[in-house]
Write an enzyme that holds these catalytic residues in place. Structure first.
Site: not given
Length: 476
Positions: A246-248, A250
């Site tokens: 996911s976005k966390r 990177g």
């Protein structure tokens, strides 16, 4: 995009069917790669279908981002990209075929009634079954909106999956699926089945988040009397913490990796090994990957992103890449470096001279730019701090004596320069470090660089001597 689909007699036909989200997700890129390889392996065809029925999200810019990402990765598709939205009339046609066969029915329940039925079915541990399954549509009030629902069989659903093995769902897990909404538009599972059938798709490799859809779609295939394709549902990519990417974590898009300086062949090789294996082999050319790829090599366990391994694999492909190509690709990554020469011809000349060495010292184009910086710094450059430390008065006097010898040197080659530096240190009766450290400071200004003889060779006689001359004075 072309909505016209033709069948051929090719043995294997695969597809990649992304929703336009504005970028090519790295997981989607891997899915596309696996389908591309499977088709190439068997001399088949690989198609691209954009699932653009969500008109709010399906902008041309979003579609272009997917096309650009696939093109950069080198995953070429056969024919034109197909728009699912453009095929809506065909989807509706098939829904009416199911109605005519008694495999679908018109449901006149209001949204509130559907929610009540759903709650009741959940409480009783069964699937939603519409009361209109067996009622005469003539009983419906005039002008009442309706959906078209699939008549879900009251039998278990079995899917033989090339990765997951045999998967079974109890009948109670599958509702009477909506095929056409009350506004007449088709739903996802109907559209996918119709498109895959009409495109003659034989094998579907996709994320295991679609596994339940595989069960639902199998029911529709069976109801229509169509042959099911081979399904292969692969685990999603996880981050290094074992959680779904996911976005966390990177970078999520192929474009992000391009911007970080990864080569398409490096990313292809890494993605190939992210959930697929062929013995212990890590490095693959495209030809080797095509020859080796098969569904039996796909893993059941989720793969984890490992940037260290990606750097290792990309570094290998960087070292094997054509020097002229790298000299062109690295230029945009040089733009962020301060005080570098602007002359494009000199830039390319020096990059090409040094590339055989520099490309073995970097994992990405961004690192290659850092390794190349010493070649392209504008002179004279003012040294301070750590970079200037080796240049005391004694060292500057020594640079003057070295300059005199180098200026008279016959043959500006790596071998000749290596020998001359060695002879100079012996003549000065000092260790080589007392020659090398100030010379490196003068030649590179503290930037990363390879062996000094190589540095002087790459810079050329005139530039190397000018840089030494710049630092011979205490005023430098």
């Amino acid at each position: 995009m072309n909505s016209h689909v033709q069948n051929t007699d090719n043995p294997i036909r695969t597809r990649f069917a992304p929703s336009p989200t504005g970028f090519l997700h790295i997981g989607g890129a891997r899915t596309a790669l696996f389908n591309w390889l499977l088709a190439k392996r068997h001399g088949g065809q690989f198609f691209l279908r954009i699932e653009d029925t969500d008109r709010a999200r399906s902008t041309q810019a979003a579609v272009d981002a997917i096309l650009d990402g696939l093109s950069w990765l080198g995953l070429d598709w056969d024919g034109d990209a197909i728009s699912q939205f453009d095929r809506a009339d065909r989807h509706v046609e098939v829904a009416h075929e199911l109605l005519a066969k008694g495999q679908a029915f018109k449901c006149y329940c209001s949204p509130d009634e559907v929610q009540e039925l759903r709650d009741q079915a959940f409480a009783e541990g069964r699937a939603l079954r519409s009361p209109w399954r067996d009622r005469d549509p003539a009983d419906a009030p005039a002008d009442t909106p309706f959906t078209v629902r699939f008549r879900a069989p009251d039998s278990d659903v079995t899917l033989k999956d090339a990765v997951q093995g045999e998967v079974r769902w109890a009948a109670k897990e599958f509702d009477d699926l909506i095929l056409l909404r009350s506004d007449g538009t088709p739903t996802y599972n109907l559209a996918v089945v119709v498109d895959d059938h009409d495109m003659g798709i034989t094998h579907i490799v996709r994320g295991d988040d679609h596994l339940v859809n595989g069960g639902r779609q199998s029911q529709i295939y069976d109801a229509l009397g169509w042959e099911r394709p081979v399904f292969a549902h692969i685990p999603l990519i996880h981050g290094d913490d074992g959680k779904k990417l996911s976005k966390r974590h990177g970078a999520l898009g192929a474009e992000d990796y391009r911007a970080m300086g990864y080569l398409p062949e490096g990313l292809r090789n890494y993605l190939l090994r992210l959930g697929w294996s062929h013995g212990d082999q890590e490095i693959f050319t495209d030809a080797e990957a095509i020859a080796a790829f098969d569904l039996s090599g796909l893993n059941k366990a989720p793969a984890r992103m490992d940037m260290g391994k990606l750097n290792h694999i990309n570094g290998h492909h960087l070292a094997q890449a054509d020097d002229t190509r790298l000299a062109e690709l690295v230029v945009p990554f040089l733009d962020g470096l301060e005080n570098r020469i602007a002359d494009a011809e000199i830039t390319q000349q020096r990059l090409l001279a040094a590339m055989p060495v520099l490309k073995t010292r970097a994992a990405t184009l961004a690192e290659l730019a850092q390794q190349s910086y010493f070649l392209l710094k504008n002179r004279p450059f003012h040294l301070e701090g750590k970079a200037a430390k080796p240049l005391n008065d004694e060292a500057r006097q020594r640079l003057y004596r070295l300059f005199t010898r180098l200026a008279d040197l016959n043959g500006w080659t790596e071998k000749a320069l290596t020998e001359e530096l060695k002879n100079f240190a012996e003549a000065e009766e000092i260790g080589f470090g007392k020659v090398g450290q100030p010379l490196r400071a003068a030649l590179t200004g503290g930037a990363p660089a390879p062996d000094l003889a190589q540095v002087m060779t790459f810079l050329g006689r005139e530039e190397a001597l000018d840089r030494i001359k710049d630092q011979m004075s205490a005023d430098a």
